[in-house]
Design a protein around this motif. Structure first.
Motif, short mmCIF file in Angstrom:
data_model
loop_
_atom_site.label_atom_id
_atom_site.label_comp_id
_atom_site.label_asym_id
_atom_site.label_seq_id
_atom_site.Cartn_x
_atom_site.Cartn_y
_atom_site.Cartn_z
N UNK B 33 5.13 10.31 65.23
CA UNK B 33 4.09 9.45 65.50
C UNK B 33 3.33 8.37 66.17
N UNK B 34 3.74 8.28 64.84
CA UNK B 34 3.74 5.97 64.81
C UNK B 34 4.49 5.48 66.11
N UNK B 35 5.26 6.48 66.75
CA UNK B 35 6.26 5.53 67.66
C UNK B 35 5.41 6.09 68.86
N UNK B 36 4.47 6.78 69.02
CA UNK B 36 3.38 7.13 70.41
C UNK B 36 3.70 8.63 70.68
N UNK B 37 4.97 9.07 69.62
CA UNK B 37 5.32 10.61 69.97
C UNK B 37 4.58 11.69 69.99
N UNK B 38 3.87 12.94 70.76
CA UNK B 38 3.08 13.85 70.30
C UNK B 38 3.51 14.85 69.52
N UNK B 39 3.67 15.06 68.53
CA UNK B 39 3.63 15.78 67.49
C UNK B 39 3.41 17.22 67.13
N UNK B 40 4.25 18.21 67.06
CA UNK B 40 3.70 19.55 66.54
C UNK B 40 4.33 19.93 65.46
N UNK B 41 3.67 20.43 64.24
CA UNK B 41 4.52 21.34 62.84
C UNK B 41 3.96 22.14 63.73
N UNK B 42 5.33 23.51 62.99
CA UNK B 42 5.08 24.94 63.53
C UNK B 42 5.89 25.58 62.43
N UNK B 43 5.10 25.70 61.53
CA UNK B 43 4.82 26.12 60.20
C UNK B 43 5.40 27.11 59.80
N UNK B 44 6.43 27.99 59.44
CA UNK B 44 6.45 28.82 59.13
C UNK B 44 7.46 30.00 57.72
N UNK B 45 7.07 28.25 56.79
CA UNK B 45 7.57 28.58 55.57
C UNK B 45 6.47 29.31 54.59
N UNK B 46 6.18 30.85 54.36
CA UNK B 46 5.16 31.04 52.87
C UNK B 46 4.66 30.38 52.45
N UNK B 47 5.40 29.13 51.79
CA UNK B 47 4.72 28.15 50.73
C UNK B 47 3.82 27.58 51.59
N UNK B 48 3.48 26.94 52.80
CA UNK B 48 2.84 26.72 53.81
C UNK B 48 2.65 25.05 53.26
N UNK B 49 3.87 24.65 52.20
CA UNK B 49 4.35 23.25 52.15
C UNK B 49 3.75 22.12 52.59
N UNK B 50 3.82 22.19 53.99
CA UNK B 50 3.57 21.49 54.81
C UNK B 50 2.44 20.59 55.40
N UNK B 51 1.84 22.60 55.85
CA UNK B 51 0.77 22.43 56.67
C UNK B 51 -0.42 22.21 55.29
N UNK B 52 -0.08 22.10 54.14
CA UNK B 52 -1.47 22.19 53.21
C UNK B 52 -1.57 20.33 53.25
N UNK B 53 -0.51 20.05 53.45
CA UNK B 53 0.16 18.37 53.56
C UNK B 53 -0.47 18.01 54.31
N UNK B 54 -0.30 18.26 55.47
CA UNK B 54 -0.84 17.92 56.97
C UNK B 54 -2.61 17.93 56.44
N UNK B 55 -2.75 19.25 56.95
CA UNK B 55 -4.50 20.06 57.09
C UNK B 55 -5.28 19.87 55.77
N UNK B 56 -4.69 19.99 54.05
CA UNK B 56 -5.23 20.46 53.50
C UNK B 56 -5.22 22.07 53.66
N UNK B 57 -6.31 22.52 52.28
CA UNK B 57 -6.13 24.22 52.45
C UNK B 57 -7.48 24.27 53.61
N UNK B 58 -7.09 24.98 53.96
CA UNK B 58 -8.63 25.53 55.45
C UNK B 58 -9.61 25.72 54.60
N UNK B 59 -10.93 25.19 55.06
CA UNK B 59 -12.34 25.45 54.42
C UNK B 59 -12.59 26.76 55.08
N UNK B 60 -12.64 27.33 56.05
CA UNK B 60 -13.42 28.58 56.76
C UNK B 60 -11.59 29.14 57.51
#
Lengths: 130, 293
Positions: B33-60
């Motif tokens: 992303x710092x290089x200007x690319x549009x990136x999607x992270x698709x998290x299929x790990x049940x531990x959701x570590x990258x989701x929580x890292x990038x987005x935090x625990x969802x409030x809703x």
């Protein structure tokens, strides 16, 4: 460990490459399969700098400080920190104070066998619980 | 891929746990992303570590990969923005890995049976036009979801430390891919790239041996020349910030992370060039120039 599997994988890849028509290749495949002459516009990445051995590191704390932790832009770093006020005062840290902080960190790092120190707040908690 | 206006799909995959898959996913995403690319992270790990890292625990309640896997029509709707500009996320699910076998068989929108190995590919292709790079953060198992990831992938990125178990993990990846090819689950073996992580802790002779085995010349994969140095502080930063954010932040406390951020920037640069993804003009690190190679 089963080394044969790499040979099997290479064979399978080569079979796939032979079978694939250029028009149906994905860009990633094309990038992986393009011969070196056509990729000459992509400059090869420079090799990573070798890490100092523990003996070298211990013998020269300044190298650890500059080489590992501060990396290459020490001057930028000093400038940035001497611009910030010390919390709760109007004073800005002098270069020597920032240098002292850095040396403290280097000393702590050496104590931790040249690995990075734990964050300050964690270290404080540990110290207070001892 | 930039030429065809569709994303390159990369599975970040190794069957061994603790090999920095999530850390690599998040930092390669941030570096790209710092290089200007549009990136999607698709998290299929049940531990959701990258989701929580990038987005935090969802409030809703938000749509996760669980709902999207059951009904791929929801793919666009399930994409959420993250703390990192230029990186979007499809949030992981702790439920889906356990139920994948039944959930992937039927499309819940129309009740029609489908190929359970191509669901993730369908999802990724639905949203591929919006991105340059899709990173699939896989879980440390050989389940049906991971098989889906390998079917979807144009490329596989394997983050590895230099341990004997991890090397065994690499041979397992090769075995899995060869088996999938033999059984025609995939129509070709995707190119494999290895990223060496946690380096500089390799004083032990055994570690050096493993590293030289990984880097042996006749291997059917590419080893990135840039490696990621080991810093203890990386273990403390999840889920509050990435190494890039802390290194850029100028806080003296996180100075140890500067080399790590620099390494990820270099490795991402090398990897995206390998994929044929070009740096976009106006990328965020062009102005700062701090960690750009």
């Amino acid at each position: 460990m089963n080394e044969d599997v790499f040979a099997q994988m290479r064979e399978a890849q080569q079979r796939d490459e032979q079978r694939a028509e250029p028009g149906t290749q994905s860009a990633a495949q094309t990038a992986a399969n393009t011969p070196p002459a056509e990729t000459s516009s992509i400059s090869p990445a420079p090799p990573p700098t070798p890490a100092p051995t523990p003996a070298q590191a211990r013998s020269n704390a300044r190298d650890i400080l500059l080489g590992i932790y501060v990396d290459r832009d020490l001057a930028d770093f000093l400038d940035r920190f001497t611009e910030k006020r010390i919390p709760g005062t109007r004073r800005k840290p002098t270069i020597s104070l920032v240098g002292y902080w850095m040396l403290s960190l280097a000393r702590e790092a050496l104590a931790n066998d040249a690995n990075a120190a734990v964050p300050i707040e964690v270290a404080r908690k540990r110290r207070s619980s001892e | 891929m930039s030429e065809s206006n569709s994303a390159t799909i990369v599975a970040v995959y190794l069957e061994k746990g603790g090999s920095t898959k999530s850390t690599t996913t998040v930092h390669v995403a941030h570096g790209a992303a710092r290089r200007g690319l549009r990136v999607l992270v698709l998290d299929i790990d049940g531990q959701r570590h990258s989701s929580i890292w990038l987005h935090g625990e969802p409030k809703e309640r938000i749509l996760t990969i669980n709902e999207v896997a059951r009904n791929p029509d929801l793919a666009e709707e399930a994409i959420v923005a993250t703390r990192v500009p230029g990186v979007d996320l499809m949030y992981g699910s702790s439920i889906l890995p356990a139920l994948a076998e039944s959930a992937l068989k039927v499309n819940e929108a129309d009740g029609v049976q489908r190929n359970p190995f191509t669901v993730l590919r369908t999802i990724a292709r639905r949203v591929a036009h919006r991105f340059d790079l899709i990173l699939i953060d896989c879980s440390p198992t050989v389940g049906q979801l991971n098989t889906n990831a390998l079917v979807a992938a144009d490329h596989v990125l394997v983050p590895m430390d230099q341990a004997k178990m991890t090397y065994r993990g690499l041979t397992d990846v090769a075995t899995t891919l060869v088996k999938m090819r033999k059984n025609d689950i995939i129509d070709r073996i995707p190119p494999l790239t290895v990223l060496l992580t946690k380096t500089e802790s390799d004083e032990a002779k055994g570690t050096r041996e493993i590293r030289s085995m990984i880097q042996a010349e006749d291997r059917p994969y590419t080893v990135l020349s840039h490696t990621i140095r080991y810093r203890k502080q990386m273990e403390f930063i999840w889920p509050d910030a990435t190494a890039f954010e802390l290194a850029d932040g100028g806080n003296f406390r996180w100075i140890h992370l500067r080399p790590v951020a620099q390494d990820y920037a270099n490795a991402t640069d090398e990897f995206t060039r390998l994929l044929g993804l070009k740096r976009k003009s106006g990328s965020t690190n062009a102005g700062r120039g701090e960690l750009a190679s």
